[in-house]
Design an enzyme around this catalytic site. Structure first.
Site, PDB file in Angstrom:
ATOM      1  N   GLY A  46       0.708  -0.779  -0.208  1.00 34.60           N
ATOM      2  CA  GLY A  46       0.063   0.217   0.086  1.00 34.60           C
ATOM      3  C   GLY A  46       0.470   1.262   0.380  1.00 34.60           C
ATOM      4  N   GLN A  51       2.906   9.924   0.371  1.00 29.30           N
ATOM      5  CA  GLN A  51       4.858   9.235   1.117  1.00 29.30           C
ATOM      6  C   GLN A  51       5.951   9.736  -0.327  1.00 29.30           C
ATOM      7  OE1 GLN A  51       2.178   4.927   2.192  1.00 29.30           O
ATOM      8  NE2 GLN A  51       4.046   5.200   2.455  1.00 29.30           N
ATOM      9  N   CYS A  94       5.884   0.190   7.746  1.00 25.09           N
ATOM     10  CA  CYS A  94       5.407   1.168   6.737  1.00 25.09           C
ATOM     11  C   CYS A  94       6.557   1.550   6.014  1.00 25.09           C
ATOM     12  CB  CYS A  94       4.716   2.466   7.610  1.00 25.09           C
ATOM     13  SG  CYS A  94       4.441   3.714   6.745  1.00 25.09           S
ATOM     14  N   LEU A  95       6.386   2.077   4.491  1.00 20.83           N
ATOM     15  CA  LEU A  95       7.632   1.865   3.443  1.00 20.83           C
ATOM     16  C   LEU A  95       8.068   3.470   4.074  1.00 20.83           C
ATOM     17  CD1 LEU A  95       5.476   1.421   0.307  1.00 20.83           C
ATOM     18  CD2 LEU A  95       7.902   0.121   1.653  1.00 20.83           C
ATOM     19  N   HIS A 136      -5.246   2.201   7.410  1.00 22.89           N
ATOM     20  CA  HIS A 136      -3.506   2.053   7.275  1.00 22.89           C
ATOM     21  C   HIS A 136      -3.038   3.359   6.792  1.00 22.89           C
ATOM     22  CE1 HIS A 136       0.661   1.855   8.031  1.00 22.89           C
ATOM     23  NE2 HIS A 136       0.899   2.214   6.936  1.00 22.89           N
ATOM     24  N   GLU A 137      -3.702   3.006   5.475  1.00 21.01           N
ATOM     25  CA  GLU A 137      -3.601   4.503   4.313  1.00 21.01           C
ATOM     26  C   GLU A 137      -4.044   5.767   3.944  1.00 21.01           C
ATOM     27  OE1 GLU A 137      -1.009   4.492   2.376  1.00 21.01           O
ATOM     28  OE2 GLU A 137      -0.201   1.992   2.370  1.00 21.01           O
ATOM     29  N   HIS A 140      -2.646   8.195   6.740  1.00 22.76           N
ATOM     30  CA  HIS A 140      -1.585   8.520   6.202  1.00 22.76           C
ATOM     31  C   HIS A 140      -2.127  10.039   5.207  1.00 22.76           C
ATOM     32  CE1 HIS A 140       2.395   6.594   6.167  1.00 22.76           C
ATOM     33  NE2 HIS A 140       1.774   4.904   5.644  1.00 22.76           N
TER      34      HIS A 140
HETATM   35 NI    NI Z   1       1.945   3.571   5.922  1.00 23.03          NI
END
Ligand code: NI
Length: 174
Positions: A46, A51, A94-95, A136-137, A140
């Site tokens: 995701g 991001q 998380c990236l 989660h997204e 963000h």
């Molecule tokens: Ni994330």
């Protein structure tokens, strides 16, 4: 398509609230394509536009496993209209917080309204991993990270470890 750089903490942009998309135009579609390529290359399941440094309410998700046919989900202006009382726990990463993982409890299912790649209104009932991933997204898009759901102790530990990692990386570059 072009791969973009993924921002990591403590980049202040990750704490900003993203703006709704007013029109699903070519610019937005190009961003969706770039985000998908960036997410696949990372690799991740995701990614939110913030991001890659764009404060727009845009998410890409693909939960297909290695070797399976790709199954991208493009989500624009998501609105979670229902969250179950029942919770489910996954180990999240998380990236934007590299190499750190922690168990997070979230509603096990949710209902989401959004616009798809073609700007069409859609609704999905998500459960399990997809429900967790969407939440989660969407976090963000509101400047929230998964570590915000942890106890202060666990959150501080992750922040400390991440800081140390960044320092180590700097040392190598220098
Ligand atoms: Ni994330």
């Amino acid at each position: 398509m072009a791969k973009k750089q993924i921002l990591t903490i403590p980049d202040p942009l990750l704490r900003k609230v993203s703006e709704p998309v007013t029109s699903v135009n070519t610019e937005v579609k190009n961003l969706l394509d770039d985000m998908l390529e960036t997410m696949y290359a990372a690799p991740g399941i995701g990614l939110a536009a913030v991001q890659v440094g764009v404060l727009k309410r845009i998410i890409v998700i693909d939960l297909s496993k290695d070797g399976e046919k790709k199954d991208p989900l493009f989500i624009i202006n998501p609105q979670i209209t229902y969250k179950s009382d029942e919770l489910i726990s996954y180990e999240e990463g998380c990236l934007s917080i590299p190499n750190q993982f922690a168990e997070v409890k979230r509603p096990s299912s949710c209902k989401v309204n959004y616009l798809d790649y073609d700007g069409k209104k859609r609704e999905i009932n998500a459960d399990g991993l997809l429900a967790t991933c969407i939440q989660h997204e969407v976090d963000h898009l509101n400047g929230v990270l998964f570590i915000d759901h942890l106890s202060k102790l666990k959150k501080d530990l992750i922040l400390k470890k991440t800081k140390k990692k960044i320092k180590e990386i700097d040392r190598v570059i220098v």
